[in-house]
Design an enzyme around this catalytic site. Structure first.
Site, mmCIF file in Angstrom:
data_model
loop_
_atom_site.group_PDB
_atom_site.id
_atom_site.type_symbol
_atom_site.label_atom_id
_atom_site.label_comp_id
_atom_site.label_asym_id
_atom_site.label_seq_id
_atom_site.Cartn_x
_atom_site.Cartn_y
_atom_site.Cartn_z
ATOM 1 N N ASN A 1 38.158 35.459 48.025
ATOM 2 C CA ASN A 1 39.777 35.796 47.337
ATOM 3 C C ASN A 1 40.527 36.255 48.411
ATOM 4 O OD1 ASN A 1 38.146 37.416 44.727
ATOM 5 N ND2 ASN A 1 38.471 35.436 45.069
ATOM 6 N N LEU A 2 40.117 36.879 49.603
ATOM 7 C CA LEU A 2 41.052 37.408 50.426
ATOM 8 C C LEU A 2 42.185 36.528 51.039
ATOM 9 C CD1 LEU A 2 38.881 40.256 51.851
ATOM 10 C CD2 LEU A 2 40.018 40.439 49.752
ATOM 11 N N CYS B 1 40.292 25.396 41.849
ATOM 12 C CA CYS B 1 40.324 25.845 43.368
ATOM 13 C C CYS B 1 39.188 26.086 43.985
ATOM 14 C CB CYS B 1 41.092 27.114 43.439
ATOM 15 S SG CYS B 1 42.984 27.248 43.286
ATOM 16 N N CYS C 1 26.427 27.939 37.813
ATOM 17 C CA CYS C 1 27.427 27.476 38.653
ATOM 18 C C CYS C 1 28.133 28.929 38.907
ATOM 19 C CB CYS C 1 28.243 26.287 38.257
ATOM 20 S SG CYS C 1 29.187 26.987 36.735
ATOM 21 N N ASP D 1 43.482 29.892 36.267
ATOM 22 C CA ASP D 1 43.018 28.796 37.257
ATOM 23 C C ASP D 1 42.242 28.044 36.221
ATOM 24 O OD1 ASP D 1 40.931 30.270 36.528
ATOM 25 O OD2 ASP D 1 40.312 30.727 38.448
ATOM 26 N N ASN D 2 42.311 27.847 34.985
ATOM 27 C CA ASN D 2 41.657 26.863 34.523
ATOM 28 C C ASN D 2 42.621 26.324 33.008
ATOM 29 O OD1 ASN D 2 40.894 28.397 31.701
ATOM 30 N ND2 ASN D 2 40.825 29.914 33.514
ATOM 31 N N GLY E 1 45.501 34.302 43.142
ATOM 32 C CA GLY E 1 46.374 34.147 43.983
ATOM 33 C C GLY E 1 47.899 33.992 43.554
#
Lengths: 354, 84
Positions: free
Chosen positions: A62-63, A180, A317, A122-123, A33
């Site tokens: 994701n879109l 997210c 996961c 993202d982490n 993103g």
């Protein structure tokens, strides 16, 4: 050079700014993103060399926020698709493709060739790794991060300025702050925050304006309110001598694990397997393995209903992080059973059988 | 005393802002430093105690634990966020 006339005609940017951009090398870590708007603008505006880094495949979910990708790109490598689309956007750009995740083993080697890094990950482990590697190599980096309707932006380690650790000295554990996948994000927010990151990158590279160094920009999409928080350098944070041995918070406790490849062949050969999927209900509904039972990590106590007579219980996961936490917790609770984490999780499984 | 909430603290409290009574009508001790404020909030919202790296800003500047706070200060709780 008429291509860039609309920005070179700006008095404060001019042909000098354009020349600086064309000689710049920027690494964008993460093609999600945040990374996509950063890249689309840096590429459009004429940054000479762009490093692309990601190993994920494009997925349907994701879109809603990763607007460069189309439905027909689902299942393909983000790296490939971004490279294709950006090459047609600007044929003059030189692209370096890094088909890996950033790790403590490759970070210094990769980052050293760039002028600037954009943290579009993202982490937390990767964010701290980028910080430490940039401090060691004396490279500035543009930070962006999201939470629901909110985004944070700053430029760290700019001309010996404050670093990420000056704001947040220690890495939070994976359980403290959701990402997210678990928490969600409104699709347009990464577009706004990533575009802010692109703007800061341009300012750092060309020297125009006031770089967002020593300031954290907090953007709240629901109120359209922006706040800036000033913070200072803690000089200790520049004295780093080497990277940490571990960036994954749980790396020090080795959890029994199986590779996704081995687990896949086990699934193909064995009929009775106990498999617990600790992702959220929404993630599970979207895509799951046939034999999996969904017990989200935050209600792990419900797993008691599914602890079968099997001696071995597999846990999965999305990426292998939450399942690692779950394995630790379950193992403490049921010492007579053997819990095994599936490395790379659903991401890895998906890449094996698209 | 008004506290602006960001990231997960907004979710924990369930609102974007939080008001702390300044008069001691509640019988509770009124926090006088950033550290006391964190403890005060942690008692009401135990989930906040789990955050190992919680930045606090007083009047738009990052504040250390020993900083003194007053009723007219604008305070913000800014936990790290990780999404991308």
């Amino acid at each position: 050079m008429s291509r860039y006339i609309r920005q070179t005609q700006l008095k404060d940017f001019g042909p000098v700014g354009q020349k600086k951009l064309s000689q710049s090398k920027v690494l964008v870590v993460g093609l999600g993103g945040l990374g996509l708007p950063v890249l689309q603008y840096l590429n459009a505006m004429g940054v000479g060399t762009l490093g692309l880094m990601d190993q994920d495949l494009i997925e349907l979910h994701n879109l809603q926020r990763q607007v460069l990708y189309s439905e027909q790109d689902i299942g393909r490598l983000k790296l490939e698709v971004v490279h294709e689309k950006l090459s047609t956007q600007n044929s003059q750009t030189h692209f370096n493709l890094h088909d890996s995740f950033l790790t403590k083993d490759n970070a210094l080697e990769i980052i050293k060739d760039y002028d600037l890094v954009v943290d579009a990950t993202d982490n937390f482990p990767t964010r701290y790794l980028i910080n430490d590697a940039c401090v060691l190599l004396k490279k500035p980096f543009v930070y962006g991060a999201l939470h629901s309707f909110e985004g944070h932006v700053s430029v760290f380690n700019y001309q010996n300025g404050p670093t990420y650790r000056c704001l947040y000295p220690n890495m939070p554990s994976a359980e403290e702050v959701p990402n997210c996948n678990e928490n969600g994000v409104l699709g347009v927010i990464p577009g706004i925050i990533g575009t802010f990151q692109a703007l800061e990158a341009i300012k750092v590279l060309t020297g125009i304006g006031e770089v967002l160094s020593g300031k954290l920009l907090l953007f709240d999409g629901l109120s359209q309110r922006s706040t800036q928080i000033g913070f200072k350098l803690n000089p200790k944070n520049l004295e780093l001598k080497k990277l940490q041995d571990f960036y994954e918070p749980l790396d020090c406790d080795v959890v029994p694990a199986i590779t996704a490849e081995d687990f896949q062949s086990l699934l193909d050969s064995k009929t009775d397997i106990t498999l617990i999927d600790v992702r959220t209900e929404e993630e599970f509904t979207e895509r799951n393995l046939k034999k999996a039972i969904n017990v989200p990590l935050d209600c792990l106590e419900l797993a008691s209903n599914h602890i079968t007579s099997d001696d071995t219980i597999y846990v999965i996961c999305q990426s292998g992080k939450r399942s690692e936490i779950a394995v630790k917790k379950l193992q403490d609770q049921y010492p007579n059973k053997q819990f095994i984490n599936i490395l790379g999780g659903m991401n890895k499984i998906a890449s094996l059988c698209p | 005393m008004t506290i602006l909430l960001f990231g997960i603290t907004k979710d924990i409290v369930g609102a974007p802002t939080l008001s702390i009574p300044t008069a001691s009508v509640t019988g509770k001790k009124i926090p006088k430093t950033v550290k006391e404020l964190k403890e005060f909030l942690g008692n009401t919202y135990p989930e906040l105690n789990k955050l190992s790296s919680l930045a606090v800003a007083v009047n738009n500047s990052y504040a250390e634990d020993d900083q003194v706070i007053n009723s007219y200060d604008e305070i913000a709780l800014i936990p790290p966020v990780s999404g991308g």
